[in-house]
Write a protein that holds these residues in place. Structure first.
Motif, PDB file in Angstrom:
ATOM      1  N   LEU A 113       0.774  -1.197  -0.125  1.00  0.00           N
ATOM      2  CA  LEU A 113      -0.057   0.002  -0.058  1.00  0.00           C
ATOM      3  C   LEU A 113       0.685   1.446  -0.091  1.00  0.00           C
ATOM      4  O   LEU A 113       2.218   1.099   0.215  1.00  0.00           O
ATOM      5  N   SER A 114       0.334   2.393  -0.517  1.00  0.00           N
ATOM      6  CA  SER A 114       0.961   3.629  -0.526  1.00  0.00           C
ATOM      7  C   SER A 114       1.166   4.483   0.571  1.00  0.00           C
ATOM      8  O   SER A 114       0.418   3.988   1.706  1.00  0.00           O
ATOM      9  N   PHE A 115       1.953   5.175   0.572  1.00  0.00           N
ATOM     10  CA  PHE A 115       2.339   6.267   1.757  1.00  0.00           C
ATOM     11  C   PHE A 115       0.906   6.731   2.502  1.00  0.00           C
ATOM     12  O   PHE A 115       0.607   6.995   3.527  1.00  0.00           O
ATOM     13  N   SER A 116       0.045   7.236   1.377  1.00  0.00           N
ATOM     14  CA  SER A 116      -1.249   7.722   1.774  1.00  0.00           C
ATOM     15  C   SER A 116      -2.163   6.794   2.663  1.00  0.00           C
ATOM     16  O   SER A 116      -2.729   7.569   3.510  1.00  0.00           O
ATOM     17  N   TYR A 117      -2.054   5.752   2.516  1.00  0.00           N
ATOM     18  CA  TYR A 117      -2.909   4.822   3.496  1.00  0.00           C
ATOM     19  C   TYR A 117      -2.781   5.015   4.825  1.00  0.00           C
ATOM     20  O   TYR A 117      -3.546   4.986   5.554  1.00  0.00           O
ATOM     21  N   PHE A 118      -1.246   5.003   5.015  1.00  0.00           N
ATOM     22  CA  PHE A 118      -0.961   5.154   6.444  1.00  0.00           C
ATOM     23  C   PHE A 118      -1.210   6.374   7.088  1.00  0.00           C
ATOM     24  O   PHE A 118      -1.128   6.644   8.348  1.00  0.00           O
ATOM     25  N   ASN A 119      -1.310   7.705   6.287  1.00  0.00           N
ATOM     26  CA  ASN A 119      -1.467   8.888   6.521  1.00  0.00           C
ATOM     27  C   ASN A 119      -3.043   8.777   6.964  1.00  0.00           C
ATOM     28  O   ASN A 119      -3.401   9.718   7.862  1.00  0.00           O
ATOM     29  N   GLN A 120      -3.908   8.100   6.510  1.00  0.00           N
ATOM     30  CA  GLN A 120      -5.104   8.177   6.469  1.00  0.00           C
ATOM     31  C   GLN A 120      -6.054   7.357   7.630  1.00  0.00           C
ATOM     32  O   GLN A 120      -7.089   7.581   7.968  1.00  0.00           O
ATOM     33  N   ASN A 121      -5.029   6.177   7.923  1.00  0.00           N
ATOM     34  CA  ASN A 121      -5.557   5.351   8.770  1.00  0.00           C
ATOM     35  C   ASN A 121      -4.468   5.069  10.074  1.00  0.00           C
ATOM     36  O   ASN A 121      -3.418   5.293   9.898  1.00  0.00           O
ATOM     37  N   SER A 122      -5.372   5.309  11.224  1.00  0.00           N
ATOM     38  CA  SER A 122      -4.416   5.126  12.418  1.00  0.00           C
ATOM     39  C   SER A 122      -3.680   3.725  12.662  1.00  0.00           C
ATOM     40  O   SER A 122      -4.085   2.841  12.237  1.00  0.00           O
ATOM     41  N   VAL A 123      -2.649   3.677  13.496  1.00  0.00           N
ATOM     42  CA  VAL A 123      -1.928   2.664  13.503  1.00  0.00           C
ATOM     43  C   VAL A 123      -2.815   1.535  14.622  1.00  0.00           C
ATOM     44  O   VAL A 123      -2.850   0.383  14.277  1.00  0.00           O
ATOM     45  N   GLY A 124      -3.768   2.145  15.508  1.00  0.00           N
ATOM     46  CA  GLY A 124      -4.674   1.052  16.072  1.00  0.00           C
ATOM     47  C   GLY A 124      -5.458   0.624  15.055  1.00  0.00           C
ATOM     48  O   GLY A 124      -5.683  -0.578  15.209  1.00  0.00           O
ATOM     49  N   TYR A 125      -5.998   1.200  14.290  1.00  0.00           N
ATOM     50  CA  TYR A 125      -7.127   0.674  13.409  1.00  0.00           C
ATOM     51  C   TYR A 125      -6.387  -0.209  12.712  1.00  0.00           C
ATOM     52  O   TYR A 125      -7.258  -1.539  12.253  1.00  0.00           O
ATOM     53  N   ILE A 126      -5.179  -0.063  12.032  1.00  0.00           N
ATOM     54  CA  ILE A 126      -4.498  -1.155  11.240  1.00  0.00           C
ATOM     55  C   ILE A 126      -4.146  -2.322  12.026  1.00  0.00           C
ATOM     56  O   ILE A 126      -4.419  -3.418  11.686  1.00  0.00           O
ATOM     57  N   HIS A 127      -3.454  -2.101  13.293  1.00  0.00           N
ATOM     58  CA  HIS A 127      -3.225  -3.156  14.146  1.00  0.00           C
ATOM     59  C   HIS A 127      -4.492  -4.094  14.244  1.00  0.00           C
ATOM     60  O   HIS A 127      -4.376  -5.434  14.497  1.00  0.00           O
ATOM     61  N   ALA A 128      -5.774  -3.353  14.779  1.00  0.00           N
ATOM     62  CA  ALA A 128      -6.912  -4.342  14.987  1.00  0.00           C
ATOM     63  C   ALA A 128      -7.113  -5.105  13.796  1.00  0.00           C
ATOM     64  O   ALA A 128      -7.694  -6.147  14.007  1.00  0.00           O
TER      65      ALA A 128
END
Length: 647
Positions: A113-128
């Motif tokens: 995934l691109s850099f933008s995805y990690f800018n728009q989604n929090s670490v907690g959201y992705i971790h879950a």
């Protein structure tokens, strides 16, 4: 009402999404299903064994064939024990295997995934998504699925046996089973709603607790302890209240199951007792219905609970599948992948050398989640080997330029040329493998100093690592991680306390190191094996930045990006870094985003960015002579530094 039915339909429709997870383990899953069906048949047969004992041995008063009966009964018990053991092993294996596969697939997709995805989604959201959702899905396709198959087949087989044994009494049992199902469903729905609320509140409390720890310094400085405590107590009170509701509904559900079992037993004893007295059925047949009356309500409860769980799991399935279906904002074309490979299977033999000529041609850019253009009709040509400094106010578009060069984002309009070719004509990995990037907020991975620096080049030797450390004046930082530097020894001889390498690092006294007789070089080599802590917690921000700088240099990049890389370095170290930058940027194209304008006075070209456009360009001397926007920025910083010195 129609909307609710449609939503429920969509939720159940999500269950088939689980089937691809099971395909690699289809043989084991088929065996699990067959064994569960066989196990339920055996469970249904136990009341029939009891009927035979009552009707044959007790009613007829004979022991003929008893040894054979006992042998068969024990064989069935032993056989069921083997089945249960095999089913539990298979279910656990499928759960862990599906969990592993989903996590690997999710993590693999995140790398694309691109850099933008990690800018728009929090670490907690992705971790879950990667940890919690995959775990729930793994549980669903193993234990919950097997529970539904076993309990459902048990009820079905029991109904068939009852109907074949005595249809009128079986109809009484079916009616009571339906009534039990309605009552259990009612309470289970309420439990699902309450438990969902508890999970949300628990997540909020976890967030509050995390903020209370990580933000302890800010909380004390701002004096908001009472406010934080009040909010935390409000959340804990809410979860207490909802938990009490959950306990109340659970108690009512258990009481309902017990009551319906007792009612079913009473009805069977009442109706069956009269039938037995009148000679319509034998006592053994009555015992069969008594056993089923006691044993069928609980499996029905488990089925309803698992159905509710499957409904709730649809949220986890949707969130994970949405993650896996998330497209990359920046992706290589099929032609590029065919020639150059991708990030996981590169075709390095087809890679060309990167020279370092960069050109923006009429580039307009807007962030994916933005509404306004950050750059508009931007043009810039940077020949190989130039040192370009980018300055400007916050939000002017400085980082945007280098993000486009690194292909973290693609231009909305226009084209970016690298060595005269559209950047999209070659793979992202090809570009990134020639790139050195030092972030404003440095990040170190958990592990040793050596491990972190080798991320720059995996086959780097200790000698090459030490050379990179020396170039950025970070060697003494590493030496202090192992103990103390030679300077510290001299200070300690004078009665001073030795310095620390960073927060959380405690070092031995001078005499201990002197006894070991370690030279500076030996201390550096020893420091390479020291752990940096989680996220580099054993180091100060400036020291982490120095190590990040050394890591970038170790890669020997053709393009060097410094994103305010000296912002956390003291004045003495800043001078050493400036000298190192002059050496390492030679014959390399480099872009330096600078907050301290004093660090870029020797740049070949300074770009002053304002509102997404180049306001001014030139050398430091040329821009100062113009007395324009750059001049005002520089003089303002100079005056502020003078004031700080006098305070």
């Amino acid at each position: 009402m129609n909307n609710e039915k449609q939503t429920a339909s969509l939720r159940f429709f999500g269950i088939p999404r689980l089937l691809p997870c099971l395909y690699p383990y289809r043989g084991r899953v088929i065996r699990m299903v067959l064994l569960a069906l066989l196990c339920s048949v055996i469970d249904v047969s136990y009341p029939l064994f009891n009927r035979y004992v009552l009707d044959h041995y007790i009613a007829e008063g004979t022991l003929q064939g008893l040894p054979v009966f006992i042998a068969v009964y024990l064989a069935v018990l032993f056989f069921q024990a083997l089945i249960n053991d095999r089913t539990m092993i298979d279910s656990g294996t499928v759960e862990m295997s599906v969990d592993k596969d989903l996590r690997n697939e999710a993590f693999h997709h995140l790398q694309t995934l691109s850099f933008s995805y990690f800018n728009q989604n929090s670490v907690g959201y992705i971790h879950a998504r990667v940890m919690s959702d995959t775990g729930k899905i793994g549980e669903a396709v193993s234990w919950r699925m097997m529970d539904c198959i076993w309990n459902g087949s048990y009820i079905l087989f029991a109904i068939v046996v009852m109907c074949r044994t005595d249809l009128p009494l079986a109809l009484w049992m079916i009616g009571l089973l339906a009534a039990s199902g309605l009552l259990i469903t009612l309470f289970q729905k309420k439990l699902v709603v309450v438990n969902r609320m508890i999970r949300e509140l628990n997540s909020r409390i976890t967030g509050d607790f995390n903020e209370g720890i990580t933000g302890a310094r800010s909380i004390k400085i701002l004096g908001v302890e009472e406010k934080m405590q009040r909010e935390f107590e409000a959340d804990t009170e809410n979860i207490r209240r909802e938990s009490v509701r959950a306990v109340r509904y659970s108690a009512m559900l258990i009481s309902t199951v017990t009551l319906m079992s007792s009612v079913a037993l009473a009805v069977v004893l009442w109706q069956g007792g009269m039938m037995t007295r009148e000679g319509f059925i034998k006592i053994g047949t009555l015992s069969v219905f008594v056993s089923y009356a006691v044993g069928m309500v609980e499996p029905l409860q488990f089925i309803i609970q698992n159905i509710s769980a499957f409904i709730a799991i649809q949220v986890n399935i949707e969130r994970l599948t949405n993650l896996l279906a998330e497209p990359a904002e920046v992706a290589d074309s099929e032609e590029v992948v065919a020639r150059y490979g991708d990030s996981f299977t590169p075709k390095r033999e087809n890679w060309e050398e990167l020279r370092g000529d960069i050109e923006f041609k009429d580039v307009t850019f807007r962030y994916p989640d933005g509404e306004e253009n950050v750059l508009e009709h931007f043009n810039l040509k940077v020949p190989h080997g130039q040192n370009i400094a980018i300055v400007g106010e916050t939000g002017a578009g400085k980082s945007t330029l280098v993000n486009l060069i690194c292909r973290f984002y693609e231009p909305t309009e226009g084209v970016l040329l690298i060595d005269g070719r559209d950047a999209r004509e070659r793979s992202q990995l090809w570009l990134h493998s020639h790139l050195g990037y030092v972030l404003q907020t440095p990040h170190l991975f958990s592990g040793t100093v050596r491990d972190n620096l080798r991320y720059g080049r995996l086959d780097a030797t200790d000698e090459e690592i030490i050379e990179a450390l020396e170039m950025v004046s970070a060697a003494d930082v590493v030496a202090r991680m192992a103990g103390i530097t030679s300077d510290d020894k001299e200070n300690d001889k004078a009665g001073n306390t030795s310095r620390r390498a960073g927060a959380g690092s405690t070092f031995r006294k001078v005499e201990e190191e002197q006894d070991e007789g370690l030279s500076r070089d030996a201390m550096i080599r020893k420091g390479l094996g020291c752990d940096v802590g989680e996220g580099g917690s054993h180091l100060s921000t400036g020291e982490k930045q120095l190590l990040s700088f050394a890591r970038a240099l170790l890669a020997d990049p053709k393009l060097l990006i410094l994103d305010e890389a000296t912002s956390s370095i003291d004045t003495l170290t800043e001078k050493a870094i400036q000298n190192a930058i002059a050496v390492v940027t030679k014959d390399r194209t480099s872009f330096v985003i600078a907050h301290r304008l004093s660090t870029i006075t020797n740049a070949d070209l300074i770009l002053v960015v304002k509102d997404g456009k180049i306001e001014e360009r030139g050398t430091h001397r040329e821009l100062m002579k113009k007395r324009g926007y750059y001049y005002s920025l520089y003089t303002r910083q100079y005056e502020e530094s003078i004031l700080e010195l006098h305070q």
